[in-house]
Design a protein around this motif. Structure first.
Motif, mmCIF file in Angstrom:
data_model
loop_
_atom_site.group_PDB
_atom_site.id
_atom_site.type_symbol
_atom_site.label_atom_id
_atom_site.label_comp_id
_atom_site.label_asym_id
_atom_site.label_seq_id
_atom_site.Cartn_x
_atom_site.Cartn_y
_atom_site.Cartn_z
ATOM 1 N N CYS A 5 -27.070 66.870 -19.335
ATOM 2 C CA CYS A 5 -28.222 67.249 -20.150
ATOM 3 C C CYS A 5 -29.354 67.744 -19.258
ATOM 4 C CB CYS A 5 -28.677 66.049 -20.970
ATOM 5 S SG CYS A 5 -30.147 66.360 -21.918
ATOM 6 N N CYS A 8 -32.460 64.966 -20.077
ATOM 7 C CA CYS A 8 -32.464 63.587 -19.610
ATOM 8 C C CYS A 8 -31.436 63.331 -18.512
ATOM 9 C CB CYS A 8 -32.235 62.622 -20.783
ATOM 10 S SG CYS A 8 -30.565 62.689 -21.434
ATOM 11 N N SER A 10 -28.172 62.858 -18.691
ATOM 12 C CA SER A 10 -26.939 62.123 -18.978
ATOM 13 C C SER A 10 -25.770 63.084 -19.083
ATOM 14 C CB SER A 10 -27.018 61.358 -20.297
ATOM 15 O OG SER A 10 -28.262 61.355 -20.816
ATOM 16 N N CYS A 19 -27.104 66.578 -26.936
ATOM 17 C CA CYS A 19 -27.026 65.442 -26.023
ATOM 18 C C CYS A 19 -26.962 64.149 -26.824
ATOM 19 C CB CYS A 19 -28.251 65.447 -25.115
ATOM 20 S SG CYS A 19 -28.373 63.971 -24.114
ATOM 21 N N CYS A 22 -30.377 61.958 -25.823
ATOM 22 C CA CYS A 22 -31.740 62.331 -26.224
ATOM 23 C C CYS A 22 -31.756 63.352 -27.355
ATOM 24 C CB CYS A 22 -32.525 62.872 -25.025
ATOM 25 S SG CYS A 22 -32.000 64.488 -24.467
HETATM 26 ZN ZN LIG Z 1 -30.346 64.331 -23.010
#
Ligand SMILES: [Zn+2]
Length: 105
Positions: A5, A8, A10, A19, A22
Motif C-alpha cells: 500500500c 500505509c 501493508s 488496501c 487502510c
Molecule cells: Zn493501506
C-alpha cells in the motif's frame, strides 16, 4: 508477488483493489495490469441505466451482475437509509458520464 500500500505500507494481495488495512485504492503495479483490466474504468453508461447509471458503471467496470447489484442497492437503500443514498449520490457526482469511451464487450 505482493504489492504494498502506498498509504500505509501493508502488503496487499495481488488481486486486491483496496488496501485491507487502510482502505486506500491500490495502484496496481505494471506487471499485474492486463490490457483487459487496464481499459475497464468507471463510466456511467448513457443507455443501460435506471437512475444515474451508478450500478451499471460498477457492474461493467468490475464484472458484477447488474441485476444483483441493483437489488442489493435497493435493499441497502431501505435498511441503511440514508447511507446508501448518500454514497449513491457521491458516486453519481464522482463517476464521469460515458462520453466517447469505447463500448465494453
Ligand atoms: Zn493501506
Amino acid at each position: 508477488m505482493n504489492n504494498f500500500c502506498s498509504s500505509c505500507g501493508s502488503s496487499i494481495p495481488p488481486d486486491a483493489r483496496f488496501c485491507p488495512a487502510c482502505g486506500a485504492v491500490v495502484v496496481l503495479a505494471q506487471s499485474t495490469v492486463t490490457p483487459a483490466t487496464a481499459t475497464r474504468q468507471l463510466f456511467r453508461p448513457l443507455y443501460d441505466r435506471r437512475i444515474a447509471g451508478v450500478c451499471a458503471a460498477m457492474s461493467r467496470a468490475w464484472g458484477w451482475d447488474i441485476g444483483l447489484l441493483r437489488v442489493l442497492t435497493v435493499i441497502c437503500g431501505i435498511f441503511l437509509f440514508p447511507l446508501t443514498e448518500i454514497v449513491y449520490v457521491a458516486c453519481w457526482i464522482g463517476i464521469p458520464e460515458e462520453m466517447s469511451a469505447p463500448p465494453l464487450p
